[in-house]
Design a protein around this motif. Structure first.
Motif, PDB file in Angstrom:
ATOM      1  N   LEU A 192       0.837  -1.194   0.000  1.00  0.00           N
ATOM      2  CA  LEU A 192       0.000   0.000   0.000  1.00  0.00           C
ATOM      3  C   LEU A 192       0.875   1.249   0.000  1.00  0.00           C
ATOM      4  O   LEU A 192       1.998   1.254   0.498  1.00  0.00           O
ATOM      5  CB  LEU A 192      -0.963   0.005   1.193  1.00  0.00           C
ATOM      6  N   TYR A 193       0.340   2.286  -0.609  1.00  0.00           N
ATOM      7  CA  TYR A 193       0.953   3.608  -0.555  1.00  0.00           C
ATOM      8  C   TYR A 193       0.356   4.375   0.611  1.00  0.00           C
ATOM      9  O   TYR A 193      -0.849   4.299   0.866  1.00  0.00           O
ATOM     10  CB  TYR A 193       0.692   4.385  -1.851  1.00  0.00           C
ATOM     11  N   VAL A 194       1.203   5.141   1.298  1.00  0.00           N
ATOM     12  CA  VAL A 194       0.748   5.985   2.394  1.00  0.00           C
ATOM     13  C   VAL A 194       1.174   7.416   2.085  1.00  0.00           C
ATOM     14  O   VAL A 194       2.362   7.688   1.866  1.00  0.00           O
ATOM     15  CB  VAL A 194       1.343   5.540   3.743  1.00  0.00           C
ATOM     16  N   TYR A 195       0.205   8.326   2.039  1.00  0.00           N
ATOM     17  CA  TYR A 195       0.477   9.740   1.761  1.00  0.00           C
ATOM     18  C   TYR A 195       0.153  10.588   2.984  1.00  0.00           C
ATOM     19  O   TYR A 195      -0.896  10.408   3.612  1.00  0.00           O
ATOM     20  CB  TYR A 195      -0.376  10.245   0.585  1.00  0.00           C
ATOM     21  N   ASP A 196       1.024  11.535   3.295  1.00  0.00           N
ATOM     22  CA  ASP A 196       0.822  12.438   4.421  1.00  0.00           C
ATOM     23  C   ASP A 196       0.531  13.841   3.889  1.00  0.00           C
ATOM     24  O   ASP A 196       1.413  14.493   3.324  1.00  0.00           O
ATOM     25  CB  ASP A 196       2.082  12.459   5.291  1.00  0.00           C
ATOM     26  N   LEU A 197      -0.709  14.308   4.070  1.00  0.00           N
ATOM     27  CA  LEU A 197      -1.089  15.620   3.569  1.00  0.00           C
ATOM     28  C   LEU A 197      -0.324  16.742   4.251  1.00  0.00           C
ATOM     29  O   LEU A 197      -0.050  17.781   3.633  1.00  0.00           O
ATOM     30  CB  LEU A 197      -2.595  15.842   3.754  1.00  0.00           C
ATOM     31  N   ASP A 198       0.035  16.561   5.514  1.00  0.00           N
ATOM     32  CA  ASP A 198       0.774  17.605   6.230  1.00  0.00           C
ATOM     33  C   ASP A 198       2.119  17.866   5.561  1.00  0.00           C
ATOM     34  O   ASP A 198       2.551  19.022   5.437  1.00  0.00           O
ATOM     35  CB  ASP A 198       0.987  17.204   7.693  1.00  0.00           C
ATOM     36  N   HIS A 230      -3.995  12.074  -7.169  1.00  0.00           N
ATOM     37  CA  HIS A 230      -4.947  11.770  -6.098  1.00  0.00           C
ATOM     38  C   HIS A 230      -5.679  13.056  -5.701  1.00  0.00           C
ATOM     39  O   HIS A 230      -5.044  14.054  -5.331  1.00  0.00           O
ATOM     40  CB  HIS A 230      -4.222  11.189  -4.894  1.00  0.00           C
ATOM     41  N   PRO A 231      -7.004  13.080  -5.754  1.00  0.00           N
ATOM     42  CA  PRO A 231      -7.746  14.317  -5.493  1.00  0.00           C
ATOM     43  C   PRO A 231      -7.498  14.906  -4.109  1.00  0.00           C
ATOM     44  O   PRO A 231      -7.512  16.136  -3.948  1.00  0.00           O
ATOM     45  CB  PRO A 231      -9.210  13.895  -5.661  1.00  0.00           C
ATOM     46  N   LEU A 232      -7.275  14.078  -3.101  1.00  0.00           N
ATOM     47  CA  LEU A 232      -7.058  14.624  -1.762  1.00  0.00           C
ATOM     48  C   LEU A 232      -5.700  15.310  -1.647  1.00  0.00           C
ATOM     49  O   LEU A 232      -5.563  16.307  -0.931  1.00  0.00           O
ATOM     50  CB  LEU A 232      -7.189  13.520  -0.712  1.00  0.00           C
ATOM     51  N   LEU A 233      -4.695  14.794  -2.335  1.00  0.00           N
ATOM     52  CA  LEU A 233      -3.414  15.498  -2.370  1.00  0.00           C
ATOM     53  C   LEU A 233      -3.578  16.840  -3.079  1.00  0.00           C
ATOM     54  O   LEU A 233      -3.070  17.868  -2.616  1.00  0.00           O
ATOM     55  CB  LEU A 233      -2.374  14.648  -3.094  1.00  0.00           C
ATOM     56  N   ALA A 234      -4.264  16.827  -4.219  1.00  0.00           N
ATOM     57  CA  ALA A 234      -4.481  18.069  -4.955  1.00  0.00           C
ATOM     58  C   ALA A 234      -5.274  19.068  -4.129  1.00  0.00           C
ATOM     59  O   ALA A 234      -4.997  20.271  -4.147  1.00  0.00           O
ATOM     60  CB  ALA A 234      -5.194  17.767  -6.275  1.00  0.00           C
ATOM     61  N   ARG A 235      -6.247  18.570  -3.383  1.00  0.00           N
ATOM     62  CA  ARG A 235      -7.056  19.460  -2.541  1.00  0.00           C
ATOM     63  C   ARG A 235      -6.204  20.100  -1.450  1.00  0.00           C
ATOM     64  O   ARG A 235      -6.335  21.305  -1.163  1.00  0.00           O
ATOM     65  CB  ARG A 235      -8.216  18.691  -1.916  1.00  0.00           C
ATOM     66  N   ALA A 236      -5.314  19.329  -0.846  1.00  0.00           N
ATOM     67  CA  ALA A 236      -4.429  19.867   0.186  1.00  0.00           C
ATOM     68  C   ALA A 236      -3.531  20.958  -0.395  1.00  0.00           C
ATOM     69  O   ALA A 236      -3.274  21.988   0.250  1.00  0.00           O
ATOM     70  CB  ALA A 236      -3.592  18.746   0.793  1.00  0.00           C
ATOM     71  N   LEU A 237      -3.035  20.752  -1.611  1.00  0.00           N
ATOM     72  CA  LEU A 237      -2.165  21.754  -2.229  1.00  0.00           C
ATOM     73  C   LEU A 237      -2.944  22.991  -2.639  1.00  0.00           C
ATOM     74  O   LEU A 237      -2.408  24.103  -2.635  1.00  0.00           O
ATOM     75  CB  LEU A 237      -1.443  21.130  -3.412  1.00  0.00           C
ATOM     76  N   ARG A 238      -4.211  22.825  -2.978  1.00  0.00           N
ATOM     77  CA  ARG A 238      -5.046  24.000  -3.232  1.00  0.00           C
ATOM     78  C   ARG A 238      -5.193  24.821  -1.951  1.00  0.00           C
ATOM     79  O   ARG A 238      -5.117  26.054  -1.977  1.00  0.00           O
ATOM     80  CB  ARG A 238      -6.418  23.594  -3.769  1.00  0.00           C
ATOM     81  N   ARG A 239      -5.395  24.144  -0.828  1.00  0.00           N
ATOM     82  CA  ARG A 239      -5.472  24.846   0.456  1.00  0.00           C
ATOM     83  C   ARG A 239      -4.178  25.596   0.743  1.00  0.00           C
ATOM     84  O   ARG A 239      -4.184  26.646   1.398  1.00  0.00           O
ATOM     85  CB  ARG A 239      -5.744  23.861   1.600  1.00  0.00           C
ATOM     86  N   VAL A 298      -4.466   7.861   2.792  1.00  0.00           N
ATOM     87  CA  VAL A 298      -4.165   9.279   2.977  1.00  0.00           C
ATOM     88  C   VAL A 298      -4.277   9.608   4.463  1.00  0.00           C
ATOM     89  O   VAL A 298      -5.306   9.323   5.098  1.00  0.00           O
ATOM     90  CB  VAL A 298      -5.124  10.162   2.164  1.00  0.00           C
ATOM     91  N   LEU A 299      -3.213  10.208   5.008  1.00  0.00           N
ATOM     92  CA  LEU A 299      -3.187  10.602   6.408  1.00  0.00           C
ATOM     93  C   LEU A 299      -3.208  12.116   6.536  1.00  0.00           C
ATOM     94  O   LEU A 299      -2.640  12.824   5.707  1.00  0.00           O
ATOM     95  CB  LEU A 299      -1.923  10.075   7.091  1.00  0.00           C
ATOM     96  N   ALA A 300      -3.840  12.607   7.580  1.00  0.00           N
ATOM     97  CA  ALA A 300      -3.817  14.025   7.932  1.00  0.00           C
ATOM     98  C   ALA A 300      -3.753  14.111   9.446  1.00  0.00           C
ATOM     99  O   ALA A 300      -4.567  13.479  10.134  1.00  0.00           O
ATOM    100  CB  ALA A 300      -5.047  14.746   7.401  1.00  0.00           C
ATOM    101  N   ALA A 301      -2.771  14.849   9.937  1.00  0.00           N
ATOM    102  CA  ALA A 301      -2.570  14.969  11.383  1.00  0.00           C
ATOM    103  C   ALA A 301      -2.456  13.596  12.045  1.00  0.00           C
ATOM    104  O   ALA A 301      -2.933  13.381  13.164  1.00  0.00           O
ATOM    105  CB  ALA A 301      -3.698  15.779  12.025  1.00  0.00           C
ATOM    106  N   GLY A 302      -1.848  12.644  11.348  1.00  0.00           N
ATOM    107  CA  GLY A 302      -1.606  11.324  11.898  1.00  0.00           C
ATOM    108  C   GLY A 302      -2.776  10.369  11.822  1.00  0.00           C
ATOM    109  O   GLY A 302      -2.633   9.193  12.150  1.00  0.00           O
ATOM    110  N   ALA A 303      -3.943  10.838  11.383  1.00  0.00           N
ATOM    111  CA  ALA A 303      -5.127   9.985  11.321  1.00  0.00           C
ATOM    112  C   ALA A 303      -5.419   9.606   9.867  1.00  0.00           C
ATOM    113  O   ALA A 303      -5.114  10.354   8.939  1.00  0.00           O
ATOM    114  CB  ALA A 303      -6.330  10.714  11.914  1.00  0.00           C
TER     115      ALA A 303
END
Length: 442
Positions: free
Chosen positions: A21-27, A55-64, A403-408
Motif C-alpha cells: 500500500l501507498y501511504v500519503y501524508d497531507l501535512d 490523487h484528489p485529496l493530495l491536490a485538494r491539500a495543495l489548493r489549500r 491518505v493521512l492528515a494529522a496522523g489519522a
C-alpha cells in the motif's frame, strides 16, 4: 522528509488494508508547498502538476496551500475539479490536445491553455469560438539555448514540446489573435528534476531572458509568463527535498532586469512543480515474500514491483530504479534466517512478484534485516509512483492508497482496472458474437 507514518502505524495499516500500500501524508505535502512558495519571487503563482500524483485529496491539500492546478488530460482535469479547483485556477497543457478534451476543459470553465504549435493554437481557438468564449493562450517556447544540468532535458534542442523561438520570431502572425483565442504570454519548461539549485537557477534565468528577447523581437505579449519548474526531490531513496530559499533574490533580480512590469502586476509570473511538492509525502509499504540465493547473489522477493513503482524504469524508458528500503516490521516466521546460508555479502537484488526479469526495484541494495513476512517501506514515492507504473501488467491487484492528515487515516481507496462495454458490435459480427456467447454458456 517527514515520515508519513510511524512503524507502529504502518503495521496497523497493513493489518487493516493489506500489503502493498501507498501511504500519503497531507501535512508533508502542504509543508512542501508553503516552503516552495516562500522561496519564489513575490508575487507569483505556483501550479501543482497533477501528472506527479493525481490523487484528489493530495491536490485538494495543495489548493489549500495556495497552489493552482496544471493538467494535461481529461483524467487530470477531472481530478483537479474533484479537488475543488475552479476553472480559472487550472492551466491545460500538453502537445497532443484533442478537440474533445479541449471542449471538456472549456465546458469546465478552463480558459488558460498552453499551446505547443500553430496548429494547437488554431484547434483551441476553434473549439473556444464554437462555445462563445476566448481562450487565453500561453505560447510554449522551445528556447534557442539550454542551461543547467538535468536528468531530463526539455528545451534547447529538437523537441516535440513547444515551438522553436526562431520560428516564432520569423513568423509571429501565426499566433496573432483570432476568433476564440489570443496569445497572452509565454510558457517555458526547460528541464525536469534539476540536479542542483545552481542548475535550476541558470535555467530559470535563461527563460526569463528568452521571454524578453522574443517579446522585443516580435511582440509576443508578456501578460503571463510561466517559467515552468525543475524543482527536484529524492525518488525512492532516503533524503530530504532540496531547500530553494536562495532562489528568490536572484530570480527577482533577473525579473527586474528583463521583465520589470512583473512587480506592478502587468506581467504575472508563474512556476510549476510536481515531484518537489508531493514526492516526500509518500511511501510504499510492502512485504518480503521470500529471500533466496542464486549463485553468488541474494534476491529479496517483495509483494510489490514495477506494477506499483517505477514501471517505466523497468521497461528501460527511464533511469534504472535504485530503490532503498527502511525496515518497518521484522518477519515472524520462526527458524528462518534473514539471509540464506552462503550469501556472499550484505547486498541484495530487490525484485517483485511479476513473471519478468524486468521486475527489479534495485540491483545492489543493502540487504534488509527483516526476514520473510517482514515489512519494508520505500520512501519518497509520493510523486511518479502508482500512476506512473504498469498497474495493468500481469493483472495483479493494484496497491491500496492511504491518505493521512494529522496522523489519522483520512481516506483509503484502491484504483481498479475494469473492462467496460462500448456500443454493440454491428453487422455480420453480431451472429459470431452470439455463437461465441452460446458456446461459453453451454
Amino acid at each position: 522528509m517527514t515520515s508519513p507514518a510511524t512503524t507502529t502505524n504502518i503495521a496497523d495499516l497493513v493489518e487493516t488494508y493489506g500489503s502493498p500500500l501507498y501511504v500519503y501524508d497531507l501535512d508533508e505535502a502542504e509543508a512542501a508547498a508553503h516552503s516552495l512558495r516562500g522561496a519564489l519571487p513575490q508575487p507569483s503563482t505556483l501550479y501543482y502538476s497533477l501528472k506527479a500524483n493525481p490523487h484528489p485529496l493530495l491536490a485538494r491539500a495543495l489548493r489549500r496551500a495556495g497552489c493552482h492546478a496544471e493538467v494535461s488530460s481529461q483524467g487530470e482535469l477531472a481530478a483537479a475539479l474533484e479537488a475543488g479547483f475552479a476553472g480559472d485556477e487550472i492551466l491545460y497543457t500538453g502537445p497532443g490536445k484533442t478537440r474533445l478534451e479541449i471542449a471538456d476543459a472549456v465546458c469546465a470553465g478552463v480558459l488558460r491553455f498552453s499551446v505547443e504549435s500553430a496548429g494547437d493554437y488554431r484547434r483551441v481557438a476553434a473549439v473556444a469560438a464554437e462555445r462563445g468564449v476566448t481562450a487565453q493562450c500561453l505560447l510554449r517556447l522551445n528556447a534557442s539555448e539550454s542551461h543547467g544540468s538535468s536528468g531530463l532535458r526539455m528545451t534547447g534542442t529538437s523537441s516535440q514540446f513547444g515551438t522553436d523561438s526562431a520560428a516564432v520570431i520569423a513568423d509571429p502572425e501565426q499566433f496573432a489573435p483570432r476568433p476564440g483565442a489570443r496569445v497572452t504570454g509565454m510558457h517555458f519548461f526547460a528541464l525536469s528534476n534539476a540536479r542542483d539549485p545552481e542548475s535550476l537557477l541558470a535555467s530559470l534565468v535563461s527563460s526569463i531572458a528568452e521571454a524578453a528577447r522574443v517579446h522585443q523581437a516580435c511582440g509576443v505579449p508578456l501578460a503571463y509568463v510561466d517559467l515552468g519548474g525543475g524543482f527536484a526531490a529524492p525518488y525512492a531513496t532516503e533524503g530530504a527535498r532540496p531547500d530553494y530559499g536562495a532562489l528568490r533574490e536572484p530570480l527577482e533580480a533577473a525579473l527586474d532586469e528583463h521583465l520589470p512590469d512583473w512587480r506592478n502586476g502587468t506581467t504575472t509570473i508563474a512556476f510549476e512543480s510536481g515531484r518537489h511538492l508531493v514526492g516526500g509525502c509518500g511511501q510504499l509499504v510492502c512485504t518480503v515474500s521470500d529471500i533466496k540465493q542464486s549463485r553468488e547473489r541474494t534476491y529479496v522477493v517483495l509483494d510489490t514491483g514495477i506494477h506499483h513503482l517505477g514501471g517505466l524504469a523497468g521497461l528501460g524508458r527511464l533511469l534504472p530504479m535504485r530503490a532503498s528500503t527502511v525496515p518497518a516490521r521484522t518477519g515472524d516466521v520462526p527458524g528462518e534466517p534473514d539471509v540464506p546460508h552462503g550469501a556472499a555479502d550484505d547486498r541484495a537484488v530487490l525484485v517483485g512478484p511479476l513473471c519478468t526479469p524486468a521486475d527489479v526495484l534495485a540491483r545492489d541494495a543493502s540487504l534488509p534485516r527483516v526476514g520473510r513476512d517482514g515489512l519494508l517501506t520505500v520512501p519518497n514515492v509520493g510523486a511518479y509512483g502508482l500512476t506512473a507504473s504498469l498497474i495493468g501488467f500481469l493483472s495483479r491487484p493494484v496497491a491500496a492508497e492511504i491518505v493521512l492528515a494529522a496522523g489519522a487515516t483520512l481516506d483509503a481507496s484502491r484504483i481498479e482496472l475494469r473492462r467496460t462495454a462500448l456500443a454493440p458490435v454491428t453487422g455480420p459480427r453480431d451472429n459470431e458474437l452470439a455463437d461465441c456467447q452460446q458456446e461459453f454458456t453451454k
